[in-house]
Design a protein around this motif. Structure first.
Motif, PDB file in Angstrom:
ATOM      1  N   PHE A   1       0.986  -1.291  -0.017  1.00 48.27           N
ATOM      2  CA  PHE A   1      -0.006   0.089   0.006  1.00 48.27           C
ATOM      3  C   PHE A   1       0.918   1.355  -0.079  1.00 48.27           C
ATOM      4  O   PHE A   1       2.000   1.201   0.295  1.00 48.27           O
ATOM      5  CB  PHE A   1      -0.790   0.106   1.115  1.00 48.27           C
ATOM      6  CG  PHE A   1      -2.201  -0.942   1.282  1.00 48.27           C
ATOM      7  CD1 PHE A   1      -2.995  -0.657   0.330  1.00 48.27           C
ATOM      8  CD2 PHE A   1      -1.934  -2.186   1.851  1.00 48.27           C
ATOM      9  CE1 PHE A   1      -4.058  -1.961   0.279  1.00 48.27           C
ATOM     10  CE2 PHE A   1      -2.922  -3.208   1.977  1.00 48.27           C
ATOM     11  CZ  PHE A   1      -3.901  -2.993   1.193  1.00 48.27           C
ATOM     12  N   GLN A   2       0.146   2.441  -0.359  1.00 50.54           N
ATOM     13  CA  GLN A   2       1.196   3.722  -0.531  1.00 50.54           C
ATOM     14  C   GLN A   2       1.596   4.022   0.807  1.00 50.54           C
ATOM     15  O   GLN A   2       2.773   4.531   0.719  1.00 50.54           O
ATOM     16  CB  GLN A   2      -0.008   4.643  -0.807  1.00 50.54           C
ATOM     17  CG  GLN A   2       0.631   6.045  -0.909  1.00 50.54           C
ATOM     18  CD  GLN A   2      -0.460   7.171  -1.398  1.00 50.54           C
ATOM     19  OE1 GLN A   2      -1.540   6.786  -2.190  1.00 50.54           O
ATOM     20  NE2 GLN A   2       0.052   8.325  -1.220  1.00 50.54           N
TER      21      GLN A   2
ATOM     22  N   LEU B   1       0.202  -6.545  -5.938  1.00 42.50           N
ATOM     23  CA  LEU B   1      -0.535  -5.429  -6.336  1.00 42.50           C
ATOM     24  C   LEU B   1       0.365  -4.248  -5.668  1.00 42.50           C
ATOM     25  O   LEU B   1       0.480  -4.445  -4.270  1.00 42.50           O
ATOM     26  CB  LEU B   1      -2.049  -5.453  -5.704  1.00 42.50           C
ATOM     27  CG  LEU B   1      -2.625  -6.571  -6.001  1.00 42.50           C
ATOM     28  CD1 LEU B   1      -4.004  -6.638  -5.156  1.00 42.50           C
ATOM     29  CD2 LEU B   1      -3.042  -6.315  -7.452  1.00 42.50           C
ATOM     30  N   LEU B   2       0.580  -3.049  -6.245  1.00 42.08           N
ATOM     31  CA  LEU B   2       1.388  -1.984  -5.841  1.00 42.08           C
ATOM     32  C   LEU B   2       0.452  -0.708  -5.706  1.00 42.08           C
ATOM     33  O   LEU B   2       0.173  -0.448  -6.916  1.00 42.08           O
ATOM     34  CB  LEU B   2       2.644  -1.924  -6.582  1.00 42.08           C
ATOM     35  CG  LEU B   2       3.538  -3.093  -6.702  1.00 42.08           C
ATOM     36  CD1 LEU B   2       4.745  -2.750  -7.603  1.00 42.08           C
ATOM     37  CD2 LEU B   2       4.103  -3.465  -5.060  1.00 42.08           C
ATOM     38  N   ASP B   3       0.266  -0.016  -4.714  1.00 47.65           N
ATOM     39  CA  ASP B   3      -0.622   1.013  -4.740  1.00 47.65           C
ATOM     40  C   ASP B   3       0.144   1.980  -4.445  1.00 47.65           C
ATOM     41  O   ASP B   3       0.461   2.505  -3.407  1.00 47.65           O
ATOM     42  CB  ASP B   3      -1.804   0.743  -3.751  1.00 47.65           C
ATOM     43  CG  ASP B   3      -2.961   1.833  -3.779  1.00 47.65           C
ATOM     44  OD1 ASP B   3      -2.698   2.861  -4.707  1.00 47.65           O
ATOM     45  OD2 ASP B   3      -3.691   2.039  -2.703  1.00 47.65           O
ATOM     46  N   GLU B   4       0.507   2.753  -5.323  1.00 45.31           N
ATOM     47  CA  GLU B   4       1.359   4.285  -5.320  1.00 45.31           C
ATOM     48  C   GLU B   4       2.379   3.781  -4.516  1.00 45.31           C
ATOM     49  O   GLU B   4       2.776   4.849  -3.530  1.00 45.31           O
ATOM     50  CB  GLU B   4       0.250   5.351  -4.722  1.00 45.31           C
ATOM     51  CG  GLU B   4      -0.769   5.802  -5.494  1.00 45.31           C
ATOM     52  CD  GLU B   4      -0.454   6.596  -6.728  1.00 45.31           C
ATOM     53  OE1 GLU B   4       0.812   6.886  -7.124  1.00 45.31           O
ATOM     54  OE2 GLU B   4      -1.397   7.096  -7.446  1.00 45.31           O
ATOM     55  N   PRO B   5       3.419   2.920  -4.941  1.00 46.32           N
ATOM     56  CA  PRO B   5       4.464   2.407  -3.961  1.00 46.32           C
ATOM     57  C   PRO B   5       5.758   3.560  -3.753  1.00 46.32           C
ATOM     58  O   PRO B   5       6.348   3.424  -2.786  1.00 46.32           O
ATOM     59  CB  PRO B   5       4.960   1.246  -4.639  1.00 46.32           C
ATOM     60  CG  PRO B   5       4.619   1.356  -6.133  1.00 46.32           C
ATOM     61  CD  PRO B   5       3.197   1.926  -6.037  1.00 46.32           C
TER      62      PRO B   5
ATOM     63  N   LEU C   1       0.520  -2.156 -11.009  1.00 42.93           N
ATOM     64  CA  LEU C   1       1.077  -0.970 -10.274  1.00 42.93           C
ATOM     65  C   LEU C   1      -0.193   0.031 -10.589  1.00 42.93           C
ATOM     66  O   LEU C   1      -0.190   0.390 -11.763  1.00 42.93           O
ATOM     67  CB  LEU C   1       2.154  -0.841 -11.127  1.00 42.93           C
ATOM     68  CG  LEU C   1       2.923   0.675 -10.786  1.00 42.93           C
ATOM     69  CD1 LEU C   1       3.204   1.027  -9.346  1.00 42.93           C
ATOM     70  CD2 LEU C   1       4.040   1.134 -11.728  1.00 42.93           C
ATOM     71  N   VAL C   2      -0.704   0.444  -9.532  1.00 47.09           N
ATOM     72  CA  VAL C   2      -1.560   1.650  -9.591  1.00 47.09           C
ATOM     73  C   VAL C   2      -0.652   2.951  -9.137  1.00 47.09           C
ATOM     74  O   VAL C   2       0.082   2.947  -8.381  1.00 47.09           O
ATOM     75  CB  VAL C   2      -2.549   1.589  -8.360  1.00 47.09           C
ATOM     76  CG1 VAL C   2      -3.257   2.990  -8.397  1.00 47.09           C
ATOM     77  CG2 VAL C   2      -3.819   0.509  -8.854  1.00 47.09           C
ATOM     78  N   THR C   3      -0.655   3.828 -10.218  1.00 48.30           N
ATOM     79  CA  THR C   3       0.159   5.063  -9.879  1.00 48.30           C
ATOM     80  C   THR C   3      -0.459   6.496 -10.906  1.00 48.30           C
ATOM     81  O   THR C   3      -1.212   6.019 -11.736  1.00 48.30           O
ATOM     82  CB  THR C   3       1.616   4.973 -10.429  1.00 48.30           C
ATOM     83  OG1 THR C   3       2.364   5.907 -10.298  1.00 48.30           O
ATOM     84  CG2 THR C   3       1.566   4.551 -11.907  1.00 48.30           C
ATOM     85  N   HIS C   4      -0.181   7.360 -10.251  1.00 43.25           N
ATOM     86  CA  HIS C   4      -0.583   8.591 -11.021  1.00 43.25           C
ATOM     87  C   HIS C   4       0.688   9.422 -11.845  1.00 43.25           C
ATOM     88  O   HIS C   4       0.501  10.203 -12.380  1.00 43.25           O
ATOM     89  CB  HIS C   4      -1.279   9.683 -10.178  1.00 43.25           C
ATOM     90  CG  HIS C   4      -0.459  10.408  -8.903  1.00 43.25           C
ATOM     91  ND1 HIS C   4       0.339   9.598  -8.037  1.00 43.25           N
ATOM     92  CD2 HIS C   4       0.744  11.238  -9.338  1.00 43.25           C
ATOM     93  CE1 HIS C   4       0.866  10.531  -7.196  1.00 43.25           C
ATOM     94  NE2 HIS C   4       1.193  11.518  -8.035  1.00 43.25           N
ATOM     95  N   ASP C   5       1.797   8.713 -11.618  1.00 45.31           N
ATOM     96  CA  ASP C   5       3.146   9.266 -12.188  1.00 45.31           C
ATOM     97  C   ASP C   5       3.270   8.545 -13.129  1.00 45.31           C
ATOM     98  O   ASP C   5       3.952   7.302 -13.341  1.00 45.31           O
ATOM     99  CB  ASP C   5       4.174   8.892 -10.890  1.00 45.31           C
ATOM    100  CG  ASP C   5       5.515   9.698 -11.346  1.00 45.31           C
ATOM    101  OD1 ASP C   5       5.893   9.651 -12.424  1.00 45.31           O
ATOM    102  OD2 ASP C   5       6.166  10.436 -10.460  1.00 45.31           O
TER     103      ASP C   5
END
Length: 355
Positions: free
Chosen positions: A86-87, A161-165, A194-198
């Motif tokens: 998680f983040q 699962l990677l949430d904004e790592p 991978l969940v990201t906004h970057d």
């Protein structure tokens, strides 16, 4: 053709918002889920983890059904072969780094002694073998991220699962940790989401990008495909391009504001036309000479963008233009200044809107 490790249709209703996406991930593949805030990225990740129930659809991992909304089948999170980072990492503050990593295997039924052996090996693999006895408060942000990654990988997950790592890290630590994370993901035989906004995290770490907007997939493909032909304003901003939709005929594309942009691409019908801010030249007077697209504009904002300045232009079309600080000073390019924008036809890309 290899069968996907993850095969899912994720439908989640949350008030007026509906997430409805198909998501497939192959063994060894890293997929990045990108989108603006509220697009549904974290909801999708939490549904895969079993933390959010499906309204409809299914989640299959290899040949195992984890969720089937219509059959009311749901596997609890602790019984899924899934690792999650998680983040904010969610390390247990009262446990050492070794105990935090051992918690993963222990939660999957591994005996205490064996779990500690596995944890020690993973701490060595992420370069923190000499930090085993430290607690989270004694770790830097990058070290805490690596402990969280080791805990997730220690259960040998089929899906990671990677949430904004990397979101909580400063710029320098982020750079080093991104490279370290890339190395571990390349060695992971399972699927990774991978969940990201970057966009940089996605471009460096992922094999394939899936773009969400408003709970729907609006575009997917590898980095080259996405950057070559963005299909929404959000994706265009993500990859740093000006994007317009229009009607093409005879080498010209009529866009909003009654402006026709000339392009060298042979297209007809409903199309997108895109060009880089670097391709936009800014003049005080209407330019003449070589064939180019020109239009009057007003500077509405000036921002630093790397070594250049980025001008936001308003006019028949809104556009971004990159100029050097020297040019901005010489031409007195400040908000409110009326100018002419110009783009050579050879600097534009036009492609069908209906792919």
């Amino acid at each position: 053709m290899t069968a996907p490790l993850v095969d899912s249709r994720i439908v989640v209703d949350r008030g007026a918002f509906r997430l409805d996406i198909h998501l497939r991930i192959d063994p060894g593949e890293v997929v990045a889920l990108l989108g603006p805030n509220g697009a549904g990225k974290t909801t999708a990740l939490r549904a895969l983890a079993g933390l959010v129930p499906l309204t409809d659809g299914h989640i299959r991992l290899r040949d195992r059904e984890l969720d089937d909304a219509r059959a009311r089948r749901w596997v609890p999170p602790e019984h899924r072969p899934i690792g999650v980072v998680f983040q904010d990492y969610l390390l247990f503050p009262h446990l050492t780094a070794l105990e935090n990593v051992a918690f993963g295997p222990r939660s999957h039924g591994t005996a205490r002694k064996e779990a500690r052996v596995v944890a020690a090996a993973w701490l060595d693999r992420v370069g923190l073998g000499d930090h085993a006895r430290r607690k989270p408060r004694q770790l830097s942000g990058g070290q805490a991220q690596r402990v969280a990654l080791a805990r997730a990988l220690a259960v040998e997950p089929e899906l990671l699962l990677l949430d904004e790592p990397l979101a909580a890290l400063d710029a320098r630590t982020r750079l080093d940790t991104r490279a370290e994370l890339h190395r571990h993901l390349a060695a992971h035989p399972g699927a990774t989401l991978l969940v990201t906004h970057d966009p940089l995290d996605a471009l460096v770490l992922a094999d394939r990008l899936v773009i969400l907007e408003g709970g729907r997939v609006v575009q997917e493909g590898d980095a080259a495909q996405i950057t070559a032909q963005p299909r929404t304003d959000y994706v265009a901003r993500l990859v740093g391009l000006n994007l317009y939709r229009g009607r093409a005929a005879g080498g010209g594309v009529e866009v909003a504001g009654g402006l026709t942009l000339t392009t060298t691409d042979a297209v007809d019908g409903d199309v997108f036309v895109a060009f880089s801010p670097i391709a936009v030249a800014v003049h005080l007077d209407q330019p003449t000479g070589s064939p180019r697209n020109t239009w009057p504009a007003t500077i509405t904002a000036v921002q630093r963008h790397g070594d250049n300045l980025r001008l936001q232009l308003d006019g028949p079309i809104a556009a971004a233009a990159d100029v050097t600080p020297a040019a901005a000073a010489q031409l007195e390019l400040v908000p409110g200044r009326r100018v002419w924008a110009a783009v050579k036809a050879t600097e534009t890309r036009a492609y069908p809107a209906d792919a």
